[in-house]
Design a protein around this motif. Structure first.
Motif, short mmCIF file in Angstrom:
data_model
loop_
_atom_site.label_atom_id
_atom_site.label_comp_id
_atom_site.label_asym_id
_atom_site.label_seq_id
_atom_site.Cartn_x
_atom_site.Cartn_y
_atom_site.Cartn_z
N GLN A 66 0.84 -1.21 0.00
CA GLN A 66 0.00 0.00 0.00
C GLN A 66 0.88 1.26 0.00
N ALA A 67 1.91 1.24 0.83
CA ALA A 67 2.82 2.40 0.90
C ALA A 67 3.55 2.58 -0.43
N LEU A 68 3.95 1.47 -1.03
CA LEU A 68 4.65 1.54 -2.32
C LEU A 68 3.76 2.17 -3.38
N LYS A 69 2.50 1.71 -3.42
CA LYS A 69 1.57 2.21 -4.46
C LYS A 69 1.22 3.68 -4.26
N SER A 70 1.43 4.16 -3.02
CA SER A 70 1.17 5.59 -2.80
C SER A 70 2.35 6.44 -3.27
N ARG A 71 3.50 5.77 -3.57
CA ARG A 71 4.68 6.52 -4.00
C ARG A 71 4.95 6.43 -5.49
N THR A 72 4.48 5.39 -6.14
CA THR A 72 4.75 5.24 -7.58
C THR A 72 3.70 4.37 -8.26
N ASP A 73 3.51 4.63 -9.58
CA ASP A 73 2.61 3.77 -10.37
C ASP A 73 3.41 2.77 -11.21
N THR A 74 4.71 3.05 -11.35
CA THR A 74 5.52 2.18 -12.22
C THR A 74 6.82 1.78 -11.52
#
Ligand SMILES: NC(=O)C1=CN([C@@H]2O[C@H](COP(=O)(O)OP(=O)(O)OC[C@H]3O[C@@H](n4cnc5c(N)ncnc54)[C@H](OP(=O)(O)O)[C@@H]3O)[C@@H](O)[C@H]2O)C=CC1
Ligand SMILES: Nc1nc2c(c(=O)[nH]1)N=C([C@H](O)[C@@H](O)CO)CN2
Length: 235
Positions: A66-74
């Protein structure tokens, strides 16, 4: 904008060395750490996105995703480096050791690869997943039985994800033997270990960094495990 490389367990040793090498090349990175160290601050100051993550539970993995997806889409690549090297011992429950080894070396890469595949497939060019496995997959280990089994499972994940994600995503593994000792390793252990390979050296993290970069730069290797073991298989 260049998509970032995700490096798990980059707070020290090989993961930290690869993170620093990426930053030196101007490659954006997102790193995970479990234990705070000043090196994390330094990575942050150098431009890295540093996310705390403890993969010991599935909730911990999902919180990280979840934290990763809040920082990047790719993502340009995922380097599954996070690992614990736990031996069997008299005072540990074998089930706990096996569960911990399978959680960090199998469930974590499995869950992250499946839930983050679209972040890799967004990219115009080919992207990568690299699993850090271990030479012991070939021979087993009398003292790290669960560890070796979990790295063998991770080796098999390399094959399955290579099939699933080709041709947009290459999926490979690096199988090191001794790369760098740990601070507490005795002189006797060091001498015994150095004798286990033909090259007989402690090469240091830079050989792993070079191998990772080779795989990222090569457009035609997938579903493979690169040995990085100083000729240990011939001793
Ligand atoms: N070093 C060597 O000689 C060899 C290494 N390898 C493999 O290469 C890779 C890198 O090795 P090395 O640099 O020595 O690795 P480390 O033993 O330093 O482990 C890397 C990081 O994994 C993190 N980690 C462990 N458990 C968890 C968890 N539950 N959740 C989140 N992070 C976790 C630790 O984070 P933290 O410190 O922040 O708590 C640690 O810094 C590993 O996969 C290892 O198995 C294989 C053979 C030889
Ligand atoms: N997560 C880790 N895995 C492994 C380590 C380590 O320090 N952390 N070290 C080794 C040994 O170097 C082994 O390859 C030689 O004795 C194995 N895995």
């Amino acid at each position: 904008m260049t998509a970032p490389i995700l490096i798990t367990g980059a707070g020290q040793r090989i993961g930290l060395a690869f993170a620093r090498a990426c930053l030196d090349r101007g490659q954006p990175i997102i790193v995970t750490y479990r234990t705070y160290r000043p090196a994390i601050d330094a990575l942050q100051k150098a431009g890295a996105v540093c996310l705390h993550a403890d993969f010991a539970t599935n909730a911990g993995i999902d919180d990280f995703i979840q934290a990763l997806k809040s920082r990047t889409d790719t993502l340009r690549a995922i380097i599954h480096n996070a690992s614990d090297w736990i031996p069997e011992s008299e005072d540990s429950d074998p089930a706990d050791v096996m569960n911990a080894m399978m959680q960090i070396h199998v469930m974590t890469p499995y869950r992250i690869n499946l839930t983050c595949r679209s972040m890799l497939e967004q990219e115009g060019s080919t992207t990568d997943i690299i699993h850090m496995t271990d030479y012991v997959v070939e021979k087993g280990s009398a003292k790290h039985i669960a560890y070796a089994a979990s790295k063998a499972a991770l080796t098999n994940l390399t094959l399955s994800f290579a099939r699933l994600l080709a041709p947009r995503v290459k999926v490979n593994a690096v199988a090191p033997s001794l790369i760098m000792f740990n601070q507490g390793d005795s002189q006797a252990y060091r001498e015994k270990t150095l004798k286990k390979s033909l090259m007989g050296i402690e090469p240091g993290a830079e050989v792993a960094v070079a191998t990772l970069q080779f795989l990222l730069d090569n457009p035609y290797i997938t579903g493979r495990t690169l040995p990085l073991d100083g000729g240990r298989h011939l001793v």
